[in-house]
Design a protein around this motif. Structure first.
Motif, PDB file in Angstrom:
ATOM      1  N   LEU A  36      29.351  -0.739  21.772  1.00 48.16           N
ATOM      2  CA  LEU A  36      28.414  -1.224  22.783  1.00 48.16           C
ATOM      3  C   LEU A  36      27.269  -0.255  23.016  1.00 48.16           C
ATOM      4  O   LEU A  36      26.123  -0.659  23.183  1.00 48.16           O
ATOM      5  CB  LEU A  36      29.140  -1.470  24.109  1.00 48.16           C
ATOM      6  CG  LEU A  36      30.034  -2.696  24.183  1.00 48.16           C
ATOM      7  CD1 LEU A  36      30.783  -2.715  25.503  1.00 48.16           C
ATOM      8  CD2 LEU A  36      29.218  -3.959  24.019  1.00 48.16           C
ATOM      9  N   PHE A  38      26.322   2.497  21.006  1.00 49.15           N
ATOM     10  CA  PHE A  38      25.612   2.964  19.820  1.00 49.15           C
ATOM     11  C   PHE A  38      25.803   1.985  18.677  1.00 49.15           C
ATOM     12  O   PHE A  38      26.915   1.528  18.439  1.00 49.15           O
ATOM     13  CB  PHE A  38      26.124   4.354  19.392  1.00 49.15           C
ATOM     14  CG  PHE A  38      25.867   5.411  20.419  1.00 49.15           C
ATOM     15  CD1 PHE A  38      24.629   6.020  20.505  1.00 49.15           C
ATOM     16  CD2 PHE A  38      26.859   5.796  21.313  1.00 49.15           C
ATOM     17  CE1 PHE A  38      24.373   6.996  21.460  1.00 49.15           C
ATOM     18  CE2 PHE A  38      26.617   6.763  22.276  1.00 49.15           C
ATOM     19  CZ  PHE A  38      25.370   7.364  22.347  1.00 49.15           C
ATOM     20  N   GLU A  39      24.733   1.681  17.979  1.00 55.52           N
ATOM     21  CA  GLU A  39      24.820   0.799  16.817  1.00 55.52           C
ATOM     22  C   GLU A  39      25.475   1.541  15.664  1.00 55.52           C
ATOM     23  O   GLU A  39      25.143   2.691  15.387  1.00 55.52           O
ATOM     24  CB  GLU A  39      23.422   0.353  16.390  1.00 55.52           C
ATOM     25  CG  GLU A  39      22.752  -0.550  17.391  1.00 55.52           C
ATOM     26  CD  GLU A  39      21.342  -0.921  16.977  1.00 55.52           C
ATOM     27  OE1 GLU A  39      20.960  -0.642  15.829  1.00 55.52           O
ATOM     28  OE2 GLU A  39      20.643  -1.481  17.818  1.00 55.52           O
ATOM     29  N   SER A  45      22.130   4.662  16.515  1.00 56.32           N
ATOM     30  CA  SER A  45      21.085   4.745  17.540  1.00 56.32           C
ATOM     31  C   SER A  45      21.559   4.066  18.821  1.00 56.32           C
ATOM     32  O   SER A  45      22.336   3.114  18.788  1.00 56.32           O
ATOM     33  CB  SER A  45      19.801   4.088  17.024  1.00 56.32           C
ATOM     34  OG  SER A  45      20.036   2.731  16.719  1.00 56.32           O
ATOM     35  N   PRO A  46      21.092   4.532  19.971  1.00 61.83           N
ATOM     36  CA  PRO A  46      21.514   3.955  21.248  1.00 61.83           C
ATOM     37  C   PRO A  46      21.040   2.500  21.394  1.00 61.83           C
ATOM     38  O   PRO A  46      19.951   2.143  20.961  1.00 61.83           O
ATOM     39  CB  PRO A  46      20.822   4.837  22.292  1.00 61.83           C
ATOM     40  CG  PRO A  46      20.457   6.084  21.584  1.00 61.83           C
ATOM     41  CD  PRO A  46      20.243   5.710  20.159  1.00 61.83           C
ATOM     42  N   THR A  47      21.878   1.703  22.017  1.00 64.61           N
ATOM     43  CA  THR A  47      21.563   0.292  22.249  1.00 64.61           C
ATOM     44  C   THR A  47      20.954   0.119  23.640  1.00 64.61           C
ATOM     45  O   THR A  47      21.022   1.035  24.471  1.00 64.61           O
ATOM     46  CB  THR A  47      22.843  -0.561  22.155  1.00 64.61           C
ATOM     47  OG1 THR A  47      23.737  -0.140  23.200  1.00 64.61           O
ATOM     48  CG2 THR A  47      23.530  -0.425  20.803  1.00 64.61           C
ATOM     49  N   PRO A  48      20.370  -1.046  23.916  1.00 65.57           N
ATOM     50  CA  PRO A  48      19.882  -1.312  25.278  1.00 65.57           C
ATOM     51  C   PRO A  48      20.987  -1.176  26.337  1.00 65.57           C
ATOM     52  O   PRO A  48      20.727  -0.745  27.453  1.00 65.57           O
ATOM     53  CB  PRO A  48      19.361  -2.747  25.199  1.00 65.57           C
ATOM     54  CG  PRO A  48      18.953  -2.916  23.769  1.00 65.57           C
ATOM     55  CD  PRO A  48      19.967  -2.118  22.996  1.00 65.57           C
ATOM     56  N   TYR A  49      22.215  -1.542  25.972  1.00 65.74           N
ATOM     57  CA  TYR A  49      23.365  -1.370  26.883  1.00 65.74           C
ATOM     58  C   TYR A  49      23.482   0.087  27.317  1.00 65.74           C
ATOM     59  O   TYR A  49      23.686   0.388  28.497  1.00 65.74           O
ATOM     60  CB  TYR A  49      24.637  -1.813  26.152  1.00 65.74           C
ATOM     61  CG  TYR A  49      25.923  -1.574  26.910  1.00 65.74           C
ATOM     62  CD1 TYR A  49      26.430  -2.538  27.769  1.00 65.74           C
ATOM     63  CD2 TYR A  49      26.645  -0.389  26.764  1.00 65.74           C
ATOM     64  CE1 TYR A  49      27.612  -2.332  28.463  1.00 65.74           C
ATOM     65  CE2 TYR A  49      27.816  -0.165  27.454  1.00 65.74           C
ATOM     66  CZ  TYR A  49      28.298  -1.144  28.299  1.00 65.74           C
ATOM     67  OH  TYR A  49      29.464  -0.928  28.986  1.00 65.74           O
ATOM     68  N   TRP A  51      21.089   2.450  27.349  1.00 67.36           N
ATOM     69  CA  TRP A  51      19.958   2.879  28.177  1.00 67.36           C
ATOM     70  C   TRP A  51      20.035   2.312  29.583  1.00 67.36           C
ATOM     71  O   TRP A  51      19.745   3.010  30.558  1.00 67.36           O
ATOM     72  CB  TRP A  51      18.635   2.510  27.512  1.00 67.36           C
ATOM     73  CG  TRP A  51      18.404   3.306  26.273  1.00 67.36           C
ATOM     74  CD1 TRP A  51      18.346   2.829  24.996  1.00 67.36           C
ATOM     75  CD2 TRP A  51      18.258   4.726  26.183  1.00 67.36           C
ATOM     76  NE1 TRP A  51      18.167   3.872  24.120  1.00 67.36           N
ATOM     77  CE2 TRP A  51      18.102   5.047  24.817  1.00 67.36           C
ATOM     78  CE3 TRP A  51      18.244   5.754  27.106  1.00 67.36           C
ATOM     79  CZ2 TRP A  51      17.922   6.352  24.369  1.00 67.36           C
ATOM     80  CZ3 TRP A  51      18.063   7.060  26.656  1.00 67.36           C
ATOM     81  CH2 TRP A  51      17.912   7.341  25.301  1.00 67.36           C
TER      82      TRP A  51
END
Length: 82
Positions: A36, A38-39, A45-49, A51
């Protein structure tokens, strides 16, 4: 405005509780292996979840700190008037 002793203690405890809960949450968010936060796993890379939840945690830490400071100042004011 003076705060009563119970209110001052409550605000101080809320500030401490906020730091305990939200730092634990951020640690768990950072170590998320479920995909959830990190992709592609832990090193993606960090996901919108990620951030959105990091923003919520930082905001809560700032507000918890402010509330805790108000509580500590209330306790100090009560001690000074004794």
């Amino acid at each position: 405005m003076k705060l009563s002793r119970p209110v001052s203690w409550f605000l101080t405890a809320f500030g401490v509780w906020s730091w305990i809960v939200w730092t634990t949450f951020v640690k768990n968010l950072w170590k998320d292996a479920g995909g959830l936060a990190f992709e592609g796993g832990d090193h993606g890379s960090p996901t919108p979840y990620f951030w959105v939840h990091l923003t919520l945690a930082v905001t809560s830490l700032v507000l918890g700190t402010a509330i805790g400071v108000i509580g500590v100042r209330g306790l100090r004011a009560l001690r000074a008037t004794r």
